[in-house]
Scaffold this motif. Sequence first.
Motif, PDB file in Angstrom:
ATOM      1  N   ALA A  78      18.842  -1.378  -9.164  1.00  0.00           N
ATOM      2  CA  ALA A  78      17.973  -0.742 -10.027  1.00  0.00           C
ATOM      3  C   ALA A  78      16.444  -1.332 -10.187  1.00  0.00           C
ATOM      4  CB  ALA A  78      18.422  -0.633 -11.441  1.00  0.00           C
ATOM      5  N   ASN A  79      16.826  -3.059 -10.247  1.00  0.00           N
ATOM      6  CA  ASN A  79      15.427  -3.793 -10.156  1.00  0.00           C
ATOM      7  C   ASN A  79      14.791  -3.681  -8.996  1.00  0.00           C
ATOM      8  OD1 ASN A  79      14.982  -5.429 -12.985  1.00  0.00           O
ATOM      9  ND2 ASN A  79      17.128  -4.975 -12.850  1.00  0.00           N
ATOM     10  N   ALA A  80      15.534  -3.756  -7.955  1.00  0.00           N
ATOM     11  CA  ALA A  80      14.867  -3.616  -6.555  1.00  0.00           C
ATOM     12  C   ALA A  80      14.372  -2.374  -6.493  1.00  0.00           C
ATOM     13  CB  ALA A  80      15.849  -3.719  -5.424  1.00  0.00           C
ATOM     14  N   LEU A  81      14.820  -1.174  -6.744  1.00  0.00           N
ATOM     15  CA  LEU A  81      14.024   0.177  -6.921  1.00  0.00           C
ATOM     16  C   LEU A  81      12.771   0.164  -7.631  1.00  0.00           C
ATOM     17  CD1 LEU A  81      17.027   2.582  -6.786  1.00  0.00           C
ATOM     18  CD2 LEU A  81      15.529   2.458  -4.999  1.00  0.00           C
ATOM     19  N   ALA A  82      12.622  -0.311  -8.877  1.00  0.00           N
ATOM     20  CA  ALA A  82      11.649  -0.593  -9.893  1.00  0.00           C
ATOM     21  C   ALA A  82      10.277  -1.307  -9.133  1.00  0.00           C
ATOM     22  CB  ALA A  82      12.007  -1.338 -11.092  1.00  0.00           C
ATOM     23  N   THR A  83      10.592  -2.371  -8.080  1.00  0.00           N
ATOM     24  CA  THR A  83       9.650  -2.763  -7.590  1.00  0.00           C
ATOM     25  C   THR A  83       8.777  -1.923  -6.453  1.00  0.00           C
ATOM     26  OG1 THR A  83      10.968  -3.717  -5.523  1.00  0.00           O
ATOM     27  CG2 THR A  83      10.681  -4.959  -7.762  1.00  0.00           C
ATOM     28  N   MET A  84       9.697  -0.766  -5.898  1.00  0.00           N
ATOM     29  CA  MET A  84       8.977   0.114  -4.981  1.00  0.00           C
ATOM     30  C   MET A  84       8.637   1.341  -5.205  1.00  0.00           C
ATOM     31  SD  MET A  84      12.493  -0.059  -2.317  1.00  0.00           S
ATOM     32  CE  MET A  84      11.785   1.071  -1.314  1.00  0.00           C
ATOM     33  N   VAL A  85       8.937   1.812  -6.613  1.00  0.00           N
ATOM     34  CA  VAL A  85       8.194   3.143  -7.175  1.00  0.00           C
ATOM     35  C   VAL A  85       8.103   2.853  -8.607  1.00  0.00           C
ATOM     36  CG1 VAL A  85      10.382   4.208  -7.008  1.00  0.00           C
ATOM     37  CG2 VAL A  85       8.254   5.542  -7.157  1.00  0.00           C
ATOM     38  N   ASP A  86       7.197   3.173  -9.303  1.00  0.00           N
ATOM     39  CA  ASP A  86       7.177   2.940 -10.873  1.00  0.00           C
ATOM     40  C   ASP A  86       7.641   3.780 -11.612  1.00  0.00           C
ATOM     41  OD1 ASP A  86       5.035   4.739 -11.344  1.00  0.00           O
ATOM     42  OD2 ASP A  86       3.325   3.303 -11.332  1.00  0.00           O
ATOM     43  N   ALA A  87       7.530   3.791 -12.842  1.00  0.00           N
ATOM     44  CA  ALA A  87       8.244   4.751 -13.884  1.00  0.00           C
ATOM     45  C   ALA A  87       7.531   5.951 -13.730  1.00  0.00           C
ATOM     46  CB  ALA A  87       8.268   4.109 -15.304  1.00  0.00           C
ATOM     47  N   ARG A  88       6.462   6.217 -13.253  1.00  0.00           N
ATOM     48  CA  ARG A  88       5.725   7.362 -13.214  1.00  0.00           C
ATOM     49  C   ARG A  88       5.705   8.164 -11.330  1.00  0.00           C
ATOM     50  NH1 ARG A  88       5.401  10.206 -17.941  1.00  0.00           N
ATOM     51  NH2 ARG A  88       4.576   8.382 -19.527  1.00  0.00           N
TER      52      ARG A  88
ATOM     53  N   VAL B 147       5.031   0.129  -2.713  1.00  0.00           N
ATOM     54  CA  VAL B 147       5.107  -0.511  -1.281  1.00  0.00           C
ATOM     55  C   VAL B 147       3.924  -0.193  -0.644  1.00  0.00           C
ATOM     56  CG1 VAL B 147       6.511  -1.047   0.714  1.00  0.00           C
ATOM     57  CG2 VAL B 147       7.322  -0.674  -1.584  1.00  0.00           C
ATOM     58  N   GLU B 148       2.957  -1.078   0.001  1.00  0.00           N
ATOM     59  CA  GLU B 148       1.698  -0.629   0.443  1.00  0.00           C
ATOM     60  C   GLU B 148       1.988  -0.072   1.703  1.00  0.00           C
ATOM     61  OE1 GLU B 148      -1.928   0.156   0.671  1.00  0.00           O
ATOM     62  OE2 GLU B 148      -1.204  -0.773  -0.933  1.00  0.00           O
ATOM     63  N   GLY B 149       2.770  -0.432   2.636  1.00  0.00           N
ATOM     64  CA  GLY B 149       3.123   0.142   3.724  1.00  0.00           C
ATOM     65  C   GLY B 149       3.909   1.501   3.849  1.00  0.00           C
TER      66      GLY B 149
ATOM     67  N   VAL C 186       9.085   1.826   8.715  1.00  0.00           N
ATOM     68  CA  VAL C 186       9.704   1.901   7.420  1.00  0.00           C
ATOM     69  C   VAL C 186      10.786   0.903   7.180  1.00  0.00           C
ATOM     70  CG1 VAL C 186      11.047   3.240   6.006  1.00  0.00           C
ATOM     71  CG2 VAL C 186       8.963   4.149   7.123  1.00  0.00           C
ATOM     72  N   GLY C 187      11.488   0.652   8.100  1.00  0.00           N
ATOM     73  CA  GLY C 187      12.741  -0.359   8.094  1.00  0.00           C
ATOM     74  C   GLY C 187      12.006  -1.597   7.853  1.00  0.00           C
ATOM     75  N   THR C 188      11.163  -2.113   8.566  1.00  0.00           N
ATOM     76  CA  THR C 188      10.911  -3.504   8.410  1.00  0.00           C
ATOM     77  C   THR C 188       9.837  -3.668   7.338  1.00  0.00           C
ATOM     78  OG1 THR C 188       8.805  -2.874  10.089  1.00  0.00           O
ATOM     79  CG2 THR C 188      10.887  -3.927  10.978  1.00  0.00           C
ATOM     80  N   THR C 189       9.163  -2.537   6.973  1.00  0.00           N
ATOM     81  CA  THR C 189       8.123  -2.560   5.743  1.00  0.00           C
ATOM     82  C   THR C 189       9.295  -2.878   4.463  1.00  0.00           C
ATOM     83  OG1 THR C 189       6.643  -1.162   6.725  1.00  0.00           O
ATOM     84  CG2 THR C 189       6.569  -1.413   4.271  1.00  0.00           C
TER      85      THR C 189
ATOM     86  N   LEU D 187      11.372  -6.201   0.114  1.00  0.00           N
ATOM     87  CA  LEU D 187      12.450  -6.837  -0.824  1.00  0.00           C
ATOM     88  C   LEU D 187      12.686  -8.125  -0.881  1.00  0.00           C
ATOM     89  CD1 LEU D 187      15.123  -3.972  -0.079  1.00  0.00           C
ATOM     90  CD2 LEU D 187      13.921  -4.290  -2.114  1.00  0.00           C
ATOM     91  N   ASP D 188      12.331  -8.844   0.238  1.00  0.00           N
ATOM     92  CA  ASP D 188      12.637 -10.174   0.540  1.00  0.00           C
ATOM     93  C   ASP D 188      11.486 -10.723  -0.216  1.00  0.00           C
ATOM     94  OD1 ASP D 188      14.717  -9.940   2.292  1.00  0.00           O
ATOM     95  OD2 ASP D 188      13.574 -10.045   4.174  1.00  0.00           O
ATOM     96  N   ALA D 189      10.388 -10.474  -0.327  1.00  0.00           N
ATOM     97  CA  ALA D 189       9.163 -10.873  -0.964  1.00  0.00           C
ATOM     98  C   ALA D 189       9.666 -11.016  -2.431  1.00  0.00           C
ATOM     99  CB  ALA D 189       7.883 -10.033  -0.522  1.00  0.00           C
ATOM    100  N   HIS D 190       9.960 -10.000  -2.761  1.00  0.00           N
ATOM    101  CA  HIS D 190      10.560  -9.932  -4.610  1.00  0.00           C
ATOM    102  C   HIS D 190      11.776 -10.250  -4.747  1.00  0.00           C
ATOM    103  CE1 HIS D 190       7.296  -7.027  -4.000  1.00  0.00           C
ATOM    104  NE2 HIS D 190       7.008  -6.972  -5.287  1.00  0.00           N
ATOM    105  N   GLY D 191      12.268 -11.173  -3.990  1.00  0.00           N
ATOM    106  CA  GLY D 191      13.700 -11.953  -4.244  1.00  0.00           C
ATOM    107  C   GLY D 191      15.157 -11.036  -3.971  1.00  0.00           C
ATOM    108  N   PHE D 192      14.865 -10.076  -3.289  1.00  0.00           N
ATOM    109  CA  PHE D 192      16.265  -9.188  -3.109  1.00  0.00           C
ATOM    110  C   PHE D 192      16.662  -9.446  -1.894  1.00  0.00           C
ATOM    111  CE2 PHE D 192      13.621  -7.168  -6.898  1.00  0.00           C
ATOM    112  CZ  PHE D 192      14.482  -7.197  -7.584  1.00  0.00           C
TER     113      PHE D 192
END
Length: 467
Positions: A243-253, A258-260, A346-349, A354-359
């Motif tokens: 859930a926390n990993a997803l929250a770094t990819m798309v916000d609550a709105r 993810v820039e890429g 998409v896969g590498t992006t 996720l790696d950059a955010h500790g996941f």
Amino acid sequence: MESALTRARAIELAEDHLESGALLRELERKVAYPTESESGERGDVHRDYLREEIVPGLERCGFTWRLVDNPVAERPPYLVARRVEDPALRTVLVYGHGDVVLGDAERWTAPWSPWRLVVDGDRWYGRGSCDNKGQHAINLAALEQVLRVREGRLGFNVTVLMDMGEEIGSPGLREVCTALAGDELAADVLIASDGTRVAEASPTLVLGTRGEVSFTLRAALRPRGYHSGNWGGLLANPAVLLANALATMVDARGRILVEGLRPPAIPDPVRAILSTIEIDGGPSAPPIEEWGEPGLSAPEQLYGWNTLEVLGLSAGAATGPQNAIPGTASARCQLRFVVGTDHTAVGTTVRAHLDAHGFEQVVVEVDPEITAATRLDHDDPWVGWAAASVERTTGKVPTILPNLGGTFPNDCFADVLGIPTIWVPHSYPGCSQHAPDEHLLASLAKEALGIMAGLFWDLGEEPTPLR
């Protein structure tokens, strides 16, 4: 004057295909074939549909045909039919698909059935009535009426390609198009029908589709669950991690973080077209919410931007949870994307993000079947030609849609075959496509028959400047 009168006659005969009940009877037969492509037990039904429902009408119009084996094992064949009047004439490719999503019979309004066409006022209910059996039935009926009025001559060549696996991503279509690109599928333009108009009363020309890539995020931390009273606070919870990993990819709105995975800026010509469009799903449509990229209008969000959706979440026993920390969690994700997005990365992006955010513990699994985004230039002469034809037939200025918000295999035609693509949808946003109570509007179908007869008539007019 004579040409105008005969064009009007072709449109009249096409519309009479509905008024006489012929289209209804034809669609009753077609809907009765349970051509579910998600079921592995429908191979014979798919072949029967092609041979019994499509081939007779094509033979009546002078087509030669063959079934092309699907290069993907255990998938139904493709039907390729050709009518060549003169190799020097232009060739139009007409595409349709005879497969449908699962019938989902238990969820239909009783006593309706997905495999029996039911008429209720202007609505014709049945699985495939609008997606896509009704739409390709309309196109082939209009073509036959033009041939009838022109006394056995069209003035152009036609290739018909029928797909029985579109609802599962058209497996094998790219390979078939690649193999036949310089021969049986060589064409000057694709004119086909799928999807929906932007609104019921607005004839629409669609120039492409958003692309689609699906991937799964999986946090498999241990092979089984452990009692939360004994181990809570000592073991990482994969559901919380995911859930926390997803929250770094798309916000609550719903904004993509993810820039890429974000698209380039909407081109000014596309933005100008979208400024004239309103989203109108009809009375049964859900209200549009404040969601997605800030600052975009609803049409810009739907047709000009990317969306990252979480389609499914799984961890533990969702319907009967136990007092146990689950061992694994997964999320099924989907990126709908527009032209300009690097879908091959998409896969590498996602992995790098996720790696950059500790996941690092979250695994990324990208589906191999990816449909690329397409968008024909709105200045292409075929667009102006088609718009003029539709307006001449209906008296309405058609809506030009740069691309659908959804996805179908237009990349096989635009990229592999390298031809302009014009889609003329014959349904509307409230048609319950892919849902219970799918239906076709008879009034819209009548207008669509006239539109297609006009388009096919105009294709055969001399001179033929578009080649």
